[in-house]
Design an enzyme around this catalytic site. Structure first.
Site, short mmCIF file in Angstrom:
data_model
loop_
_atom_site.label_atom_id
_atom_site.label_comp_id
_atom_site.label_asym_id
_atom_site.label_seq_id
_atom_site.Cartn_x
_atom_site.Cartn_y
_atom_site.Cartn_z
CB SER A 267 45.92 58.73 44.60
OG SER A 267 46.13 59.49 43.45
CG HIS B 73 45.62 57.62 49.73
ND1 HIS B 73 46.04 56.46 49.13
CD2 HIS B 73 44.77 58.21 48.84
CE1 HIS B 73 45.48 56.35 47.94
NE2 HIS B 73 44.70 57.39 47.74
CD GLU C 264 47.72 53.50 51.12
OE1 GLU C 264 48.07 52.38 50.73
OE2 GLU C 264 47.75 54.50 50.37
CG ASN D 5 46.31 53.93 44.59
OD1 ASN D 5 45.29 53.26 44.58
ND2 ASN D 5 46.30 55.22 44.81
N1 CAA Z 1 29.22 57.11 48.36
C1 CAA Z 1 28.70 56.88 49.59
N2 CAA Z 1 28.20 55.70 49.96
C2 CAA Z 1 28.21 54.71 49.05
C3 CAA Z 1 28.73 54.86 47.76
C4 CAA Z 1 29.24 56.13 47.42
N3 CAA Z 1 29.77 56.37 46.21
N4 CAA Z 1 28.58 53.69 47.09
C5 CAA Z 1 28.00 52.83 47.94
N5 CAA Z 1 27.77 53.44 49.12
C6 CAA Z 1 27.16 52.86 50.32
C7 CAA Z 1 25.72 52.44 50.06
O1 CAA Z 1 24.83 53.51 50.28
C8 CAA Z 1 25.56 51.34 51.06
O2 CAA Z 1 25.33 51.89 52.34
P1 CAA Z 1 24.31 51.19 53.36
O3 CAA Z 1 24.84 49.80 53.61
O4 CAA Z 1 24.34 52.04 54.58
O5 CAA Z 1 22.99 51.17 52.65
C9 CAA Z 1 26.93 50.65 51.11
O6 CAA Z 1 27.86 51.63 50.61
C10 CAA Z 1 26.98 49.42 50.25
O7 CAA Z 1 26.61 49.82 48.93
P2 CAA Z 1 25.70 48.92 47.97
O8 CAA Z 1 24.86 48.00 48.80
O9 CAA Z 1 25.02 49.82 47.01
O10 CAA Z 1 26.74 48.12 47.09
P3 CAA Z 1 27.92 47.18 47.49
O11 CAA Z 1 27.66 46.39 48.73
O12 CAA Z 1 28.23 46.45 46.25
O13 CAA Z 1 29.13 48.16 47.83
C11 CAA Z 1 31.03 49.43 47.18
C12 CAA Z 1 29.54 49.16 46.94
C13 CAA Z 1 31.21 49.91 48.62
C14 CAA Z 1 31.45 50.51 46.20
C15 CAA Z 1 31.80 48.07 46.97
O14 CAA Z 1 31.47 47.54 45.71
C16 CAA Z 1 33.28 48.22 47.07
O15 CAA Z 1 33.85 48.28 48.15
N6 CAA Z 1 33.97 48.25 45.89
C17 CAA Z 1 35.44 48.39 45.84
C18 CAA Z 1 35.81 49.83 45.97
C19 CAA Z 1 37.30 50.02 46.01
O16 CAA Z 1 38.10 49.11 45.86
N7 CAA Z 1 37.70 51.26 46.21
C20 CAA Z 1 39.09 51.65 46.27
C21 CAA Z 1 39.45 52.37 45.03
S1 CAA Z 1 41.14 52.88 45.08
C22 CAA Z 1 41.07 54.44 45.70
O17 CAA Z 1 40.07 55.01 45.95
C23 CAA Z 1 42.39 55.07 45.95
C24 CAA Z 1 42.92 55.93 44.92
O18 CAA Z 1 43.80 56.74 45.25
C25 CAA Z 1 42.57 55.80 43.51
#
Ligand code: CAA
Length: 278
Positions: free
Chosen positions: A116, A135, A147, A185
């Site tokens: 990351s 990434h 990425e 990030n």
């Molecule tokens: N694993 C697998 N699938 C998941 C999941 C998980 N942990 N969380 C949610 N989902 C799936 C759900 O099953 C759902 O699928 P379907 O549409 O097929 O039913 C879909 O994603 C949408 O989920 P929800 O309806 O439960 O909830 P939501 O619409 O609020 O979405 C979220 C949840 C996708 C997490 C959304 O809130 C989101 O995109 N949040 C931001 C996440 C983000 O910014 N991530 C980047 C972090 S930085 C990083 O990762 C890099 C690093 O190096 C640190």
């Protein structure tokens, strides 16, 4: 095509799922022992079962995806065409992992790392072959971005191959030259750090901060909930890399972030962070 995923934690399992859901990929999901690797596969099973329950995935397809995932230690990667390493975010661990894989894997197997924020150039030192950054973002089966990061010694053809693979698994590549925190990030983690500062200084409640960013900036989740999802230890490690690379005050980890990490309140993975999880 066979892909080996090294590390069966949240990211490794998510990446394995993303590949296994694509027809042409078989997956070797690896960890330091069979139990950890099997735990990763169970995590994928649970995620797929939820989709079956919701009627979004047929039972037969769910079973087909799971059948394409073999678990074990890195030795099973001997005939893989691609490795995506998602082990601990510790430089030495990644270097040693790749050095060992260099002995095990085919000569033409491509080595990619899901780091990351660590340097791709440093990770590839003494490995015996080049490394490229690949990434993914959490949750990896859902988020579209990958990425694709070049280190100083990453050949252009390798980058092009990874871009094609990213597209094959239905994701969107963005090419990035190596630099602290890459693109996402470097922008995202200081924002979370800032939100932690507002909370620690009593500027607003945690729910208030998260609602503000969801409703005022249209983010899908608030910064404190997102910190919990990423893992507060990961957020701290990335802030430390940014601080070391750029040395600017804006990259100082907030003391409250350090306090949370010291108290092992790391977010979703430990069941407790800014919010509680069960
Ligand atoms: N694993 C697998 N699938 C998941 C999941 C998980 N942990 N969380 C949610 N989902 C799936 C759900 O099953 C759902 O699928 P379907 O549409 O097929 O039913 C879909 O994603 C949408 O989920 P929800 O309806 O439960 O909830 P939501 O619409 O609020 O979405 C979220 C949840 C996708 C997490 C959304 O809130 C989101 O995109 N949040 C931001 C996440 C983000 O910014 N991530 C980047 C972090 S930085 C990083 O990762 C890099 C690093 O190096 C640190």
């Amino acid at each position: 095509m066979k892909v080996g995923i090294i590390g069966a934690g949240t990211m490794g399992a998510g990446i394995a799922q993303a590949f296994a859901q694509t027809d042409q990929y078989e997956v070797c999901l690896c960890d330091i022992n069979e139990t950890f690797a099997e735990n990763g596969k169970n995590r994928i099973r649970q995620a797929l079962e939820k989709r079956v329950e919701k009627g979004k995935l047929e039972r037969e397809v769910c079973n087909q995806i799971l059948n394409k995932i073999t678990t074990g230690t890195s030795e099973i990667c001997f005939d893989c065409d691609l490795i995506v390493e998602a082990a601990l975010e510790v430089l030495e661990v990644k270097q040693e992992t790749f050095q060992k894989l260099h002995e095990i894997c085919k000569e033409d197997c491509i080595f990619a790392t899901n780091t990351s924020s660590l340097s791709i150039t440093e990770i590839s030192q003494n490995v015996g072959r080049p490394v490229v950054g690949m990434h993914f973002f959490n949750p990896a089966p859902v988020l579209k971005l990958v990425e694709v990061i070049s280190g100083l010694n990453t050949p252009k053809e390798m980058v092009q191959k990874i871009i094609r693979i990213v597209e094959e698994i239905g994701k969107v590549p963005v090419e990035v030259e190596e630099s602290g925190g890459f693109v996402v990030n470097r922008i995202l983690i200081p924002m979370i750090n800032e939100a932690i500062g507002i909370y620690a200084e009593g500027g607003a409640s945690k729910e208030g901060i998260d609602a503000a960013m969801k409703l005022g900036a249209n983010h899908p989740m608030g910064p404190l909930a997102l910190g919990d999802l990423i893992g507060l230890d990961v957020c701290l490690a990335i802030m430390e890399v940014l601080q070391k690379e750029f040395g600017e005050a804006k990259y100082h980890p907030h003391p409250y972030l350090r306090k949370m990490v010291r108290g092992r309140k790391l977010g979703v993975k430990t069941g407790s962070g800014f919010y509680e999880y069960n």
